[in-house]
Design a protein around this motif. Sequence first.
Motif, mmCIF file in Angstrom:
data_model
loop_
_atom_site.group_PDB
_atom_site.id
_atom_site.type_symbol
_atom_site.label_atom_id
_atom_site.label_comp_id
_atom_site.label_asym_id
_atom_site.label_seq_id
_atom_site.Cartn_x
_atom_site.Cartn_y
_atom_site.Cartn_z
ATOM 1 N N ALA A 99 0.836 -1.090 0.184
ATOM 2 C CA ALA A 99 0.095 -0.105 0.064
ATOM 3 C C ALA A 99 0.902 1.200 -0.104
ATOM 4 N N ALA A 100 1.903 1.236 0.979
ATOM 5 C CA ALA A 100 2.940 2.528 0.835
ATOM 6 C C ALA A 100 3.282 2.647 -0.328
ATOM 7 N N GLU A 148 2.028 9.260 4.244
ATOM 8 C CA GLU A 148 3.130 9.533 5.090
ATOM 9 C C GLU A 148 3.025 8.359 6.155
ATOM 10 N N PHE A 149 1.816 8.299 6.973
ATOM 11 C CA PHE A 149 1.506 7.127 7.975
ATOM 12 C C PHE A 149 1.887 5.814 7.450
ATOM 13 N N PHE A 150 1.464 5.559 6.111
ATOM 14 C CA PHE A 150 1.581 4.169 5.662
ATOM 15 C C PHE A 150 3.233 3.985 5.534
ATOM 16 N N GLN A 151 3.986 4.962 4.776
ATOM 17 C CA GLN A 151 5.313 5.049 4.511
ATOM 18 C C GLN A 151 6.096 4.448 5.751
ATOM 19 N N GLY A 152 5.675 5.323 7.039
ATOM 20 C CA GLY A 152 6.433 5.134 8.294
ATOM 21 C C GLY A 152 6.000 3.670 8.620
ATOM 22 N N ALA A 153 4.868 3.053 8.600
ATOM 23 C CA ALA A 153 4.675 1.753 8.958
ATOM 24 C C ALA A 153 5.392 0.925 8.377
#
Length: 165
Positions: A99-100, A148-153
């Motif tokens: 997803a990211a 950005e949240f998904f990329q961090g995760a």
Amino acid sequence: MSVNGEYLRVTSAELERALKDPAWALELAEETQDAQGEREVAPAEARHFTTHQTWHLLGFLLRRFAFPVDIVHGEEVLTTDDWGYEPPRYLTRDRVRLAADIMRQTTYDQLIEGVDPAELTKAEIYPQIWDSPTSLEWARDLFTPLTEFFQGAASAGHAVLIWLD
């Protein structure tokens, strides 16, 4: 009262525990929301994120775009107990990474290209605010932070719990 899309990053060990003890996971989610609500955290570093009321619009746009991961409702059932408006689901760390990667390559302009607000009204997309072409701009300010949240995760190798509250 409004319906909000909620997300919680979890480690592999936390996901394993959450699957065995969903009540613990709900408590973790509530504690994390409370703790994070007291200070501002960048989306890439946040453990909790909310799309507020834009979840339904984002889901509609992403389905229309043929997005391969359900980042609005999650894909795997965590428990059959409601955490608000439905049971929570989750995305494995591999699905979070996918997803990211795709979100990084996707712009909000691509998602809304060719969308007529009348489609949203006809599809009964929550909330019913689709009276003008500018109403599509409503979720723009949340798509980038969600990315950005998904990329961090994904960078941390985390899974994500998802629910509507």
